[in-house]
Write a protein that holds these residues in place. Structure first.
Motif, PDB file in Angstrom:
ATOM      1  N   ALA A   1       0.789  -1.264  -0.025  1.00 24.20           N
ATOM      2  CA  ALA A   1      -0.102   0.044   0.062  1.00 24.20           C
ATOM      3  C   ALA A   1       0.939   1.186  -0.109  1.00 24.20           C
ATOM      4  CB  ALA A   1      -1.035   0.103   1.327  1.00 24.20           C
ATOM      5  N   GLU A   2       2.149   1.215   0.813  1.00 22.65           N
ATOM      6  CA  GLU A   2       2.797   2.582   0.658  1.00 22.65           C
ATOM      7  C   GLU A   2       3.617   2.598  -0.490  1.00 22.65           C
ATOM      8  OE1 GLU A   2       3.193   4.574   3.047  1.00 22.65           O
ATOM      9  OE2 GLU A   2       1.890   3.742   4.483  1.00 22.65           O
ATOM     10  N   MET A   3       4.029   1.551  -1.161  1.00 25.83           N
ATOM     11  CA  MET A   3       4.731   1.778  -2.537  1.00 25.83           C
ATOM     12  C   MET A   3       3.996   1.678  -3.766  1.00 25.83           C
ATOM     13  SD  MET A   3       7.701  -1.048  -1.588  1.00 25.83           S
ATOM     14  CE  MET A   3       8.515  -0.698  -3.071  1.00 25.83           C
ATOM     15  N   GLY A   4       2.428   1.570  -3.409  1.00 26.85           N
ATOM     16  CA  GLY A   4       1.607   1.709  -4.463  1.00 26.85           C
ATOM     17  C   GLY A   4       1.456   0.438  -5.486  1.00 26.85           C
ATOM     18  N   ALA A   5       2.024  -0.648  -4.941  1.00 30.43           N
ATOM     19  CA  ALA A   5       1.898  -2.058  -5.519  1.00 30.43           C
ATOM     20  C   ALA A   5       0.558  -2.505  -5.377  1.00 30.43           C
ATOM     21  CB  ALA A   5       2.968  -2.809  -5.046  1.00 30.43           C
ATOM     22  N   ASN A   6       0.479  -3.820  -5.930  1.00 31.75           N
ATOM     23  CA  ASN A   6      -0.845  -4.517  -5.851  1.00 31.75           C
ATOM     24  C   ASN A   6      -1.093  -5.317  -4.408  1.00 31.75           C
ATOM     25  OD1 ASN A   6      -2.976  -6.735  -6.208  1.00 31.75           O
ATOM     26  ND2 ASN A   6      -2.652  -6.686  -8.267  1.00 31.75           N
ATOM     27  N   VAL A   7      -1.844  -4.715  -3.690  1.00 35.17           N
ATOM     28  CA  VAL A   7      -1.768  -5.091  -2.167  1.00 35.17           C
ATOM     29  C   VAL A   7      -2.455  -6.564  -2.282  1.00 35.17           C
ATOM     30  CG1 VAL A   7      -3.079  -4.805  -0.073  1.00 35.17           C
ATOM     31  CG2 VAL A   7      -2.378  -2.814  -1.530  1.00 35.17           C
ATOM     32  N   LYS A   8      -3.434  -6.939  -3.077  1.00 36.06           N
ATOM     33  CA  LYS A   8      -4.113  -8.325  -2.960  1.00 36.06           C
ATOM     34  C   LYS A   8      -2.759  -9.412  -3.282  1.00 36.06           C
ATOM     35  CE  LYS A   8      -8.876  -6.911  -3.831  1.00 36.06           C
ATOM     36  NZ  LYS A   8      -9.937  -6.951  -4.900  1.00 36.06           N
ATOM     37  N   ILE A   9      -2.176  -9.070  -4.345  1.00 37.47           N
ATOM     38  CA  ILE A   9      -1.321 -10.202  -4.840  1.00 37.47           C
ATOM     39  C   ILE A   9      -0.174 -10.350  -3.641  1.00 37.47           C
ATOM     40  CG2 ILE A   9       0.551 -10.550  -6.393  1.00 37.47           C
ATOM     41  CD1 ILE A   9      -1.971 -11.069  -7.581  1.00 37.47           C
ATOM     42  N   ALA A  10       0.384  -9.028  -3.148  1.00 42.86           N
ATOM     43  CA  ALA A  10       1.393  -9.074  -2.078  1.00 42.86           C
ATOM     44  C   ALA A  10       0.690  -9.671  -0.674  1.00 42.86           C
ATOM     45  CB  ALA A  10       1.836  -7.531  -1.869  1.00 42.86           C
ATOM     46  N   LYS A  11      -0.339  -9.649  -0.269  1.00 47.00           N
ATOM     47  CA  LYS A  11      -0.967 -10.410   0.985  1.00 47.00           C
ATOM     48  C   LYS A  11      -1.072 -11.743   0.571  1.00 47.00           C
ATOM     49  CE  LYS A  11      -4.010  -8.323   3.395  1.00 47.00           C
ATOM     50  NZ  LYS A  11      -5.200  -7.507   4.092  1.00 47.00           N
ATOM     51  N   ARG A  12      -1.541 -12.195  -0.435  1.00 47.77           N
ATOM     52  CA  ARG A  12      -1.897 -13.683  -0.950  1.00 47.77           C
ATOM     53  C   ARG A  12      -0.520 -14.307  -1.012  1.00 47.77           C
ATOM     54  NH1 ARG A  12      -6.979 -14.884  -2.994  1.00 47.77           N
ATOM     55  NH2 ARG A  12      -7.237 -17.064  -3.620  1.00 47.77           N
ATOM     56  N   GLY A  13       0.543 -13.437  -1.649  1.00 48.15           N
ATOM     57  CA  GLY A  13       1.672 -14.170  -1.745  1.00 48.15           C
ATOM     58  C   GLY A  13       2.426 -14.462  -0.473  1.00 48.15           C
ATOM     59  N   GLY A  14       2.173 -13.368   0.660  1.00 44.65           N
ATOM     60  CA  GLY A  14       2.849 -13.575   2.106  1.00 44.65           C
ATOM     61  C   GLY A  14       2.108 -14.641   2.775  1.00 44.65           C
ATOM     62  N   LEU A  15       0.606 -14.865   2.549  1.00 40.30           N
ATOM     63  CA  LEU A  15       0.199 -15.782   3.238  1.00 40.30           C
ATOM     64  C   LEU A  15       0.575 -17.149   2.947  1.00 40.30           C
ATOM     65  CD1 LEU A  15      -1.917 -16.474   5.461  1.00 40.30           C
ATOM     66  CD2 LEU A  15      -3.832 -16.613   3.483  1.00 40.30           C
TER      67      LEU A  15
ATOM     68  N   ASN B   1      15.318 -18.217  -5.153  1.00 39.55           N
ATOM     69  CA  ASN B   1      15.786 -19.208  -5.829  1.00 39.55           C
ATOM     70  C   ASN B   1      15.557 -18.739  -7.289  1.00 39.55           C
ATOM     71  OD1 ASN B   1      14.608 -20.147  -3.189  1.00 39.55           O
ATOM     72  ND2 ASN B   1      14.984 -22.179  -4.165  1.00 39.55           N
ATOM     73  N   VAL B   2      14.796 -17.731  -7.674  1.00 37.43           N
ATOM     74  CA  VAL B   2      14.726 -17.282  -8.978  1.00 37.43           C
ATOM     75  C   VAL B   2      14.988 -15.605  -8.839  1.00 37.43           C
ATOM     76  CG1 VAL B   2      13.392 -19.140  -9.898  1.00 37.43           C
ATOM     77  CG2 VAL B   2      12.423 -17.076  -9.086  1.00 37.43           C
ATOM     78  N   GLU B   3      15.207 -15.171  -9.980  1.00 35.77           N
ATOM     79  CA  GLU B   3      15.281 -13.525 -10.053  1.00 35.77           C
ATOM     80  C   GLU B   3      13.815 -13.041  -9.861  1.00 35.77           C
ATOM     81  OE1 GLU B   3      17.075 -12.136 -13.634  1.00 35.77           O
ATOM     82  OE2 GLU B   3      19.098 -13.335 -13.091  1.00 35.77           O
ATOM     83  N   PHE B   4      13.856 -11.774  -9.391  1.00 32.97           N
ATOM     84  CA  PHE B   4      12.556 -11.090  -9.165  1.00 32.97           C
ATOM     85  C   PHE B   4      12.064 -10.452 -10.226  1.00 32.97           C
ATOM     86  CE2 PHE B   4      14.661 -11.026  -4.650  1.00 32.97           C
ATOM     87  CZ  PHE B   4      13.604 -11.580  -3.845  1.00 32.97           C
ATOM     88  N   LYS B   5      10.846 -10.732 -10.468  1.00 37.58           N
ATOM     89  CA  LYS B   5      10.351 -10.274 -11.931  1.00 37.58           C
ATOM     90  C   LYS B   5       9.065  -9.268 -11.651  1.00 37.58           C
ATOM     91  CE  LYS B   5      10.538 -14.585 -14.151  1.00 37.58           C
ATOM     92  NZ  LYS B   5      10.072 -15.678 -15.003  1.00 37.58           N
ATOM     93  N   THR B   6       8.719  -9.366 -10.175  1.00 37.46           N
ATOM     94  CA  THR B   6       7.573  -8.066  -9.995  1.00 37.46           C
ATOM     95  C   THR B   6       8.086  -7.639  -8.585  1.00 37.46           C
ATOM     96  OG1 THR B   6       6.321  -9.884  -8.686  1.00 37.46           O
ATOM     97  CG2 THR B   6       5.723  -9.585 -11.082  1.00 37.46           C
ATOM     98  N   ILE B   7       7.376  -6.371  -8.492  1.00 35.46           N
ATOM     99  CA  ILE B   7       7.639  -5.740  -7.073  1.00 35.46           C
ATOM    100  C   ILE B   7       7.010  -6.306  -5.805  1.00 35.46           C
ATOM    101  CG2 ILE B   7       5.544  -4.146  -7.107  1.00 35.46           C
ATOM    102  CD1 ILE B   7       8.966  -3.126  -5.815  1.00 35.46           C
ATOM    103  N   GLU B   8       5.737  -7.119  -6.081  1.00 37.75           N
ATOM    104  CA  GLU B   8       5.296  -7.656  -5.220  1.00 37.75           C
ATOM    105  C   GLU B   8       6.009  -8.886  -4.572  1.00 37.75           C
ATOM    106  OE1 GLU B   8       2.242  -5.467  -7.469  1.00 37.75           O
ATOM    107  OE2 GLU B   8       3.861  -7.145  -7.967  1.00 37.75           O
ATOM    108  N   ALA B   9       6.836  -9.512  -5.510  1.00 39.28           N
ATOM    109  CA  ALA B   9       7.884 -10.649  -5.043  1.00 39.28           C
ATOM    110  C   ALA B   9       8.716 -10.163  -3.990  1.00 39.28           C
ATOM    111  CB  ALA B   9       8.240 -11.436  -6.108  1.00 39.28           C
ATOM    112  N   VAL B  10       9.274  -8.817  -4.325  1.00 37.66           N
ATOM    113  CA  VAL B  10      10.252  -8.208  -3.648  1.00 37.66           C
ATOM    114  C   VAL B  10       9.620  -7.834  -2.232  1.00 37.66           C
ATOM    115  CG1 VAL B  10      11.822  -6.408  -3.144  1.00 37.66           C
ATOM    116  CG2 VAL B  10      11.738  -7.418  -5.652  1.00 37.66           C
TER     117      VAL B  10
END
Length: 527
Positions: free
Chosen positions: A359-373, A416-425
């Protein structure tokens, strides 16, 4: 007649007596006056003598004072003469110095005048040399132009075209050499990195294998009495074999008072076995048939708990429309720990942190939260399926229809792989924050005690240390030194030496503060 004479005689006698008394008074007064006059005459004589003596003494004192004054005046005169001579000598020396300075200044002025004349001559020479150089430059420029014209005629191209061709050739050559060098550096770094990584992992496994395995693969059930151990084992061991067969774990009955250890790599099976044993102990009926019934019932209860835990995690993080089977697998993380940290709670925390960062960085909040869970979902089945928990998690997410961006967050959270999206970072950062925050992970009690002891041993090994205390759960060690042996400068260097020795000889999370205290105490007793 005789009678008259007798009467007159006492009167005459009285008169005579009074007359004699008066005469005596007069004579006494005269005598006293004479005596007083004589005394006065004598006093006057004494006074005159005293005055004469005083006058003579005053003349003597005056004479002596005049002599003394003359002597002091003579001395002052002599002192003034000496001072005047010294002042005259000093003035003479100052005049000589002034004369010398005037002569020096005159000589300096003469030398400055000569130098000025020389500088003027040098300026003239430099001007003439500049003129000659300018002429030489003009000649060189003309020669260059002539040579360039001749070169252009021979090469059939102008100056700019030649420069462009040379630059292009040098650029291509530099790019080729840079590519070769980069490739060489990457190959060397990859080889060295893989080798170093294997060494680090091997050392970590050697240091942590025993403690981590025992902590993560065992559970302990408390018994009311040691007699219960015999009932759990049963006649010829039939009860304990029935429990192990129904739950898939191993029961360890040893000399530990009033407790039984459950060993197994599957945390779900350990939980089912623990609940079943507690239920059997409280029920009191322990035989193979009852054991099978209790295990089946506890298995159903644990499945419900797992499903409820998965639903609660999704509700807490605000993630919905997730596959039911994936929710069940997520709930299994309730019974999975990593370095003492509950993996389900860690996943929820990572999801919340990732959502805040996105939310602070303007990225996709849903993708970030789902990936984190779901980033550690593979740990729920890493004891059943082959592969790392990252690969297992990626396969599960794709199997149950998760977005490829979510899959990439799971795949990249351990680099394990290179980061392709800001949500992965963001997921990787949130995972690191949740794992490394204070209190997130814990050591075993034995490791904690060993670390405290080792801290104090290292501090006490230095000469001049009086006492040492490991405080704040091993995050600080306070050392009290003997002030008569250790100075303030030595105390500063001692702190650095102790910190260096701790870094070289110990393994510990976070940082350890080394606090060296030097103080002088003076005690006296009032009696």
């Amino acid at each position: 007649m005789d009678a008259i004479l007798l009467d007159v005689t006492p009167l005459v006698a009285s008169i005579v007596s009074v007359a004699c008394f008066l005469i005596g008074l007069v004579i006494g007064a005269i005598v006293i006056r004479v005596i007083q006059l004589k005394k006065m005459q004598k006093s006057k004589t004494n006074a005159v003598k005293i005055i004469e003596d005083a006058y003579a003494e005053a003349k003597t004192i005056k004479k002596e004072a005049m002599l003394e004054t003359k002597e002091q005046g003579q001395k002052l005169k002599e002192a003034l003469d000496v001072e005047i001579r010294e002042r005259r000598q000093e003035l003479t020396k100052q005049e000589e110095r002034l004369n010398q300075r005037e002569e020096f200044i005159e000589k300096k002025e003469l030398s400055i005048d000569k130098r000025t004349e020389q500088l003027e001559d040098e300026k003239k020479e430099i001007s003439s040399m500049k003129e000659a150089l300018n002429k030489s430059k003009e000649e060189v420029e003309s020669l260059k132009e002539q040579q360039l014209q001749e070169i252009e005629k021979v090469a059939k191209m102008n100056k700019q075209e030649a420069v462009d061709m040379l630059v292009t050739k040098m650029k291509n050559q530099a790019q080729k050499e840079a590519a070769i060098l980069v490739k060489q550096i990457e190959d060397e770094a990859r080889e060295d990195g893989e080798k170093k990584a294997r060494e680090i992992i091997g050392q970590a496994l050697q240091r942590c294998a025993t403690e981590t395995t025992s902590e993560m693969t065992v559970s302990v059930v408390t018994l009311p009495t040691d007699e219960m151990k015999g009932r759990i084992i049963g006649r010829e061991g039939r009860n304990i074999r029935a429990i192990e067969a129904a739950t898939g774990v191993e029961l360890i009955v040893d000399d530990t008072p009033e407790s039984i250890t459950i060993s197994g790599f599957d945390p779900i099976r350990r939980e089912v076995a623990r609940l079943s044993l507690e239920k059997l102990i409280s029920d009191g009926r322990i035989h193979p048939t009852r054991i099978e019934e209790i295990v089946e019932k506890m298995q159903r209860d644990v499945d419900k708990t797992i499903r409820q835990a998965g639903d609660d995690a999704c509700n807490e993080t605000g993630i919905f429309n997730m596959n039911v089977e994936l929710v069940k697998i997520l709930g299994r993380l309730k019974y999975r720990t990593s370095y003492g940290q509950n993996v389900l709670k860690h996943s929820i925390e990572t999801s919340i942190i990732a959502g805040l960062l996105a939310a602070e960085m303007g990225a996709n909040v849903k993708i970030a939260k789902r990936g984190g869970l779901l980033h550690d979902i593979g740990k729920a089945l890493d004891h059943e399926l082959e592969g790392t928990h990252v690969q297992i998690g990626v396969d599960l997410a794709r199997k149950y229809g998760e977005n490829e961006e979510v899959v990439h967050c799971i795949e990249a959270h351990h680099f394990n792989v290179e980061f392709k999206t800001i949500e992965a970072v963001i997921v990787q950062v949130a995972d690191a924050i949740s794992s490394s925050r204070p209190g997130a992970r814990r050591d075993s009690f034995e490791n904690y005690i060993k670390r405290l002891q080792q801290l104090e041993e290292i501090a006490n090994s230095f000469e001049g240390v009086e006492k040492s205390f490991a405080v704040q759960a091993g995050r600080e060690v306070r050392i009290i030194v003997k002030p008569e042996q250790i100075s303030d400068d030595q105390a500063m260097f001692m702190a650095k030496d102790i910190a260096t020795k701790i870094e070289n000889e110990m393994q510990y999370p976070g940082q350890i503060k080394v606090n060296v205290i030097r103080e002088s105490r003076f005690v006296e007793t009032a009696k």
